[in-house]
Design a protein around this motif. Sequence first.
Motif, PDB file in Angstrom:
ATOM      1  N   ARG A 560       0.846  -1.194   0.000  1.00 50.08           N
ATOM      2  CA  ARG A 560       0.000   0.000   0.000  1.00 50.08           C
ATOM      3  C   ARG A 560       0.886   1.251   0.000  1.00 50.08           C
ATOM      4  NH1 ARG A 560      -3.409  -1.468   3.913  1.00 50.08           N
ATOM      5  NH2 ARG A 560      -2.127  -0.402   5.475  1.00 50.08           N
ATOM      6  N   THR A 561       1.912   1.217   0.882  1.00 47.73           N
ATOM      7  CA  THR A 561       2.811   2.371   0.957  1.00 47.73           C
ATOM      8  C   THR A 561       3.541   2.568  -0.373  1.00 47.73           C
ATOM      9  OG1 THR A 561       3.215   1.512   3.172  1.00 47.73           O
ATOM     10  CG2 THR A 561       4.485   3.436   2.500  1.00 47.73           C
ATOM     11  N   GLU A 564       1.361   4.095  -3.038  1.00 47.25           N
ATOM     12  CA  GLU A 564       1.153   5.541  -2.839  1.00 47.25           C
ATOM     13  C   GLU A 564       2.335   6.329  -3.389  1.00 47.25           C
ATOM     14  OE1 GLU A 564       0.491   5.870   1.341  1.00 47.25           O
ATOM     15  OE2 GLU A 564      -1.527   4.992   1.189  1.00 47.25           O
ATOM     16  N   ARG A 565       3.563   5.848  -3.081  1.00 48.60           N
ATOM     17  CA  ARG A 565       4.762   6.562  -3.558  1.00 48.60           C
ATOM     18  C   ARG A 565       4.852   6.501  -5.086  1.00 48.60           C
ATOM     19  NH1 ARG A 565       8.509   5.788   1.390  1.00 48.60           N
ATOM     20  NH2 ARG A 565       6.925   6.485   2.869  1.00 48.60           N
TER      21      ARG A 565
END
Lengths: 886, 105
Positions: A560-561, A564-565
């Motif tokens: 998920r992280t 996002e990036r």
Amino acid sequence: MGRALWRRLRELLNPRQLDRDSIDEMTHHVEMVVARKLGEGLDDLEARRQARLEVGSVESAREHVAEERTGFALDQRMRELAYAVRVLRRSPGLTLLSIATMAVGIGVSGILFALVNGIVLQPLPYPEPEQLVRIFDVNRQSGIERTGAASGNVAAWRQRAAAFEGIAGYYSMGRTVSLADGAEAVITAQVSRDFFDLLRVPPMLGRTFTPEETERADFNSAAAPTGPDPVVILSHGFWVGRFGADPNAIGQTVMLERRPFKVVGVMPAGFTAPERGVALWIPWHLSIESPRDQHYLGAIARVAPGISLAQASEQLGAVAGDLGGLYPDTNAGWGVELSPLAVETVGGAAAVLWVLLAAVGLVLLVACANVALLTLMRGLDRQDEVAVRIALGASSRRLIREFLLESVVLSLAGGALGAVITIAGLRWLPAITTDLPRMNEVALDVRSVLFIAAVTILTALLSGLPQAWRRTRITAITGLTSATLRTTGGRGTHRLRDAIVIAQVALAVILMAGSGLLVRSFLELRSTAPGFDPRGVLVAPIFLDNLQYNSGEKTRTYYRTLFERLAAIPGVTSVGGATTVPTSPLGPDFERPVWPCERASDGAARLQAAVRMITPGYIETLGLQLVEGRAIDTRDSPKAPPVLMISRTLAASLWPGQSAVGKQLVVDYSTAGTYPYEVVGVIGDLRFRGPRSEPLSEIYLPHAQRSYLILNVVVKAGGDPRRLIPSVREAMRTVDAQVPAQGMYALEDLLGATYARDRQAMLTLLMFAGAAILLAVLSIYGVLSQRVRERSREIAVRIALGADTSAVIGWVARSGLRLIAAGVAAGLAIAWVASGALEAMLFGVTPTDPPTVIAVVIGVTVIGLIAILAPSWRATRIDPVEILRR
Amino acid sequence: MAIEKLDLLVLKALALAPLHGYGVGQRIEQMSGGVFRITLGALYPALQRLERSGLVKGSWSVSENNRRARYYALTAAGRRRLTTQQKAWERTAAAMLRVLHGEGH
């Protein structure tokens, strides 16, 4: 004594000077005899005749003198050789062209032979390789051809089938090796007992796995090696690269998936079984209790000595049948298929290589024909000289030898250069070919060298024989007569010449037809919609280790992280991920049994479906078609009811004529649970392994509900996606620097790679066809030019008698077109018969594709016409007054 | 055998004075009473062979018809060889004659 030595040296170093001197001496001798005869009152002619009768001819005496010389045999060969070289040097352009043609022909055949030899002909680099087989699971009842073996089955076969010395299962995948300065992904193969033993390759250092080490190497799943005191074997490449070829590497540790593995052995250089690029091997325990319904293992076996493949197949088939009776749930309907390991290793490359080797053989024939024509024509131009020499007593055997020597010199030069081309090519080839198996085994061995030598000799004979054959028919009379009449050649030579040109055109047509088919086939492959849109998509495979990422939550958080990036990178329009992405070689590809909830008791309703875990955004990023329902999105969280999407093919087999959306589908996930999922959407068919592959039965599960450590992350942006690579790498580093960045690919390149071999074969064959047609055209041009030169008197007479330009052009063009037409007809006929050889390589085209045939005919005719034009034009420029006065 | 005979004839022809090739041929024909006629194809290889063995020495000069010609002269070695060969030949020839005429039995 000093003088004698000097004389000897002169004979060796300057035979030509001696030759001139002795001719001079002997001429003087004859003059003296003639003078005496004249003094006796004879007239000049009679005096010369009698002189000749009395002392013989200078020409033949000269040969005797030369023969007498030191090292006569060698000397004479050298003289003839020198003569041949001199003749060749008279027309340096043609000679260089001939040598270059031969060199390229011989060199490229050498390369292809080395490839065929190393890849197809040489046995696999294991002892008694003919005993080695690959084993596949098949389920004909469910229409499943050749899929991976199930681990429980491999263990069961090993116990029950006596026809084998050993049976081993393996599975290779990318894993993470921690290094001092980050992490690296390497290909590891987990192999069951017997693997190294049955291949019979001993380690270079240390040992292979003991049964105990294998026994304790338990795996909860393929992705998660567990078990105490894990051990590892290094490949030679890894040992050199990561251990600096340390002889004391045994006993040291490799941090694999952040866990220390003890090194027990190093394999010898070149050994990377079961596939190219394997860096590490880890043991894998297979037992009869291992899953028998997850078909993803590779299985190899060594058939016991004296047992045929058929017998082994039969026995293993019976074992599979027994297992079906014992475990009907998992094994009913499942059988096995055995295939020689050599065949499986080489795969489709063999057919391509054979075709290309045959093709280069044809090019070489065309080249030989060219050189033969050149020699023949040079011979015709020298007919006067030859006739005079025959009249002066030169032996016809000697003349033939001389002419053969010309082509021998050409071929030897060509062969030597060709060998250089082969060596250079073999060195350069691994850099440009990625899709050929066993490339590391291809080398210029004795067999290849012998091949090049044989081809060179054959080339010399083929290109020299027509000329030599002509020579045997020359007599002083015909030679001198035709020389005076200035109509060189004669019917025999013309027919021979024409036949050679026709053969060349025919060979070129065969090659053009073949390459035309491959072009059509390639265009077809490229235009076949794969069912996804690869444009602008970057594929970044990511493997998380199961020590740090030991829960679904941690895995989900990582991705998920990261997403996002990635989405924040300028230009990126969408981001997603799937365990396996179309045409990408990395990632788990396995099948699970599925069945509609409402037909749980119906065995016939069970189907095998390929499983993919996907994240929200995947469908859009890949441009997959949503046929029905909705895509997987953020609603499908871990706590939400289980859902999945299915491929149209699966929907059509499970619920023909009905909407699949809203239906309940049971997925047998074995230990991880067997329960129904709601079908929320149907995905349009896609050709997962490239245009040649058929649409599959597939299920798509939300990654959130069944998280997986491995994910192929896909990022879409406008333009070339490869420019995103640094940003993606940076994003990964900021999320977790210990997760290694792998090779990233543009999806378009991955799709292209599925038909890279088609592309390479097509380009190679096109090149061959181009070379052949170029050579054939040169011949047409050469032959017509010479014909115009020979017939210049006849043409001059016609022009003088009032023939106009068009009539002259028509005469030349007709004879040219006749050659082309005959060649095209012969070539098409042969191509039609031989085109079956290409069948396996074709896609969407029949071997007798009419557009290809028409294109070839038009192409050859147009190119041929260009060759006809110049000589035709020259014919019209003939000045009758000048010619007829001669 | 045949070659040796020709060599001997050439050496003998040159024993008196240096000669060019034609001269050697003429001299042999003359000495043999017209029996031996030497062709170019036999004479010149022989001269070449003798020169290489150092028995004769060739040098360019001008002939009686004012033309460049190669004259051959016996060397010291050639003279020695002529003597030994001649003796050997005489022995052989005498023996041959005796055999052919049925003498000495």
